[in-house]
Design a protein around this motif. Sequence first.
Motif, short mmCIF file in Angstrom:
data_model
loop_
_atom_site.label_atom_id
_atom_site.label_comp_id
_atom_site.label_asym_id
_atom_site.label_seq_id
_atom_site.Cartn_x
_atom_site.Cartn_y
_atom_site.Cartn_z
N UNK A 193 -15.87 0.64 -8.86
CA UNK A 193 -16.25 0.72 -10.27
C UNK A 193 -15.45 -0.25 -11.14
N UNK A 194 -14.17 -0.46 -10.77
CA UNK A 194 -13.28 -1.30 -11.57
C UNK A 194 -12.54 -2.27 -10.64
N UNK A 195 -13.17 -3.39 -10.26
CA UNK A 195 -12.58 -4.33 -9.29
C UNK A 195 -11.21 -4.87 -9.71
N UNK A 196 -10.92 -4.93 -11.01
CA UNK A 196 -9.63 -5.44 -11.45
C UNK A 196 -8.49 -4.57 -10.92
N UNK A 197 -8.75 -3.29 -10.69
CA UNK A 197 -7.73 -2.41 -10.12
C UNK A 197 -7.43 -2.83 -8.69
N UNK A 198 -8.47 -3.09 -7.91
CA UNK A 198 -8.27 -3.53 -6.52
C UNK A 198 -7.52 -4.86 -6.47
N UNK A 199 -7.87 -5.79 -7.34
CA UNK A 199 -7.17 -7.08 -7.35
C UNK A 199 -5.71 -6.92 -7.76
N UNK A 200 -5.44 -6.01 -8.66
CA UNK A 200 -4.05 -5.74 -9.04
C UNK A 200 -3.24 -5.24 -7.86
N UNK A 201 -3.82 -4.31 -7.09
CA UNK A 201 -3.14 -3.80 -5.89
C UNK A 201 -2.89 -4.92 -4.89
N UNK A 202 -3.91 -5.72 -4.67
CA UNK A 202 -3.81 -6.79 -3.68
C UNK A 202 -2.68 -7.75 -4.04
N UNK A 203 -2.56 -8.11 -5.30
CA UNK A 203 -1.49 -9.01 -5.74
C UNK A 203 -0.12 -8.43 -5.41
N UNK A 204 0.07 -7.17 -5.72
CA UNK A 204 1.37 -6.54 -5.48
C UNK A 204 1.65 -6.42 -3.98
N UNK A 228 12.64 8.05 -5.82
CA UNK A 228 11.76 8.17 -6.98
C UNK A 228 11.14 6.81 -7.34
N UNK A 229 9.85 6.81 -7.60
CA UNK A 229 9.03 5.65 -7.96
C UNK A 229 8.68 4.75 -6.78
N UNK A 230 9.18 5.07 -5.58
CA UNK A 230 8.73 4.34 -4.40
C UNK A 230 7.39 4.90 -3.96
N UNK A 231 6.72 4.18 -3.09
CA UNK A 231 5.42 4.62 -2.60
C UNK A 231 5.33 4.35 -1.11
N UNK A 232 4.49 5.13 -0.45
CA UNK A 232 4.28 4.95 0.98
C UNK A 232 2.83 5.27 1.33
N UNK A 233 2.39 4.67 2.42
CA UNK A 233 1.00 4.86 2.82
C UNK A 233 0.04 3.92 2.12
N UNK A 234 0.58 2.84 1.52
CA UNK A 234 -0.27 1.95 0.74
C UNK A 234 -1.35 1.25 1.55
N UNK A 235 -1.12 1.08 2.85
CA UNK A 235 -2.15 0.45 3.68
C UNK A 235 -3.40 1.32 3.73
N UNK A 236 -3.23 2.62 3.53
CA UNK A 236 -4.36 3.55 3.54
C UNK A 236 -5.31 3.34 2.37
N UNK A 237 -4.86 2.60 1.37
CA UNK A 237 -5.75 2.33 0.24
C UNK A 237 -6.94 1.48 0.67
N UNK A 238 -6.74 0.65 1.68
CA UNK A 238 -7.78 -0.31 2.06
C UNK A 238 -8.37 -0.09 3.43
N UNK A 239 -7.71 0.68 4.25
CA UNK A 239 -8.30 0.99 5.56
C UNK A 239 -7.87 2.39 5.98
N UNK A 240 -8.48 2.88 6.98
CA UNK A 240 -8.13 4.21 7.49
C UNK A 240 -7.59 4.07 8.90
N UNK A 241 -6.69 3.12 9.07
CA UNK A 241 -6.08 2.88 10.37
C UNK A 241 -4.91 3.83 10.60
N UNK A 242 -4.26 3.70 11.74
CA UNK A 242 -3.17 4.61 12.08
C UNK A 242 -1.89 4.27 11.31
N UNK A 243 -1.10 5.30 11.07
CA UNK A 243 0.18 5.15 10.39
C UNK A 243 1.15 4.40 11.29
N UNK A 244 1.97 3.55 10.70
CA UNK A 244 2.89 2.72 11.48
C UNK A 244 4.26 3.37 11.65
#
Length: 141
Positions: free
Chosen positions: A117-128, A76-92
């Motif tokens: 539309x909201x670049x601050x969201x993208x920068x927040x993801x990148x930091x994490x 619970x609260x974990x996430x997966x597939x986060x690389x897909x947020x920025x590219x559509x490459x193959x799953x590892x």
Amino acid sequence: MIPLEKIIVLNQVPLFSSLKIEDIHKISTITTKETYEDGHILFHEGDIGDSLFIVVSGKVKIIKQGVDQPIAILNENDFLGELSLFDAETRTATACCHGECTFLVIEHDDIEQLAHEFPEIAFGFIKVLISRMRNMLAKSS
């Protein structure tokens, strides 16, 4: 799942930890809830990635070809597939539900449009994501 429930779940996910509540609300509007039975394969290693999965309930085994044991078990609260947020490459790796699982799912195209539309969201993801990478590198040294 009502919008407030989505916001509460997203607010507990490390990927969104540096975002303001207003940004989490925007993200909640593009999520969909999906539930799968035990043994369901979310994706196979080598599949094209097009979505991020946030574990609301259940466990997910992450399996790598040629490795006998799961390389990770997500909860619970974990996430997966986060690389897909920025590219559509193959799953590892392959992701398999271990018991019934419920997810909030964000599609690549939806998050890409929101990030434009909201670049601050993208920068927040990148930091994490950078922080997560640094931690993984430190552990492997």
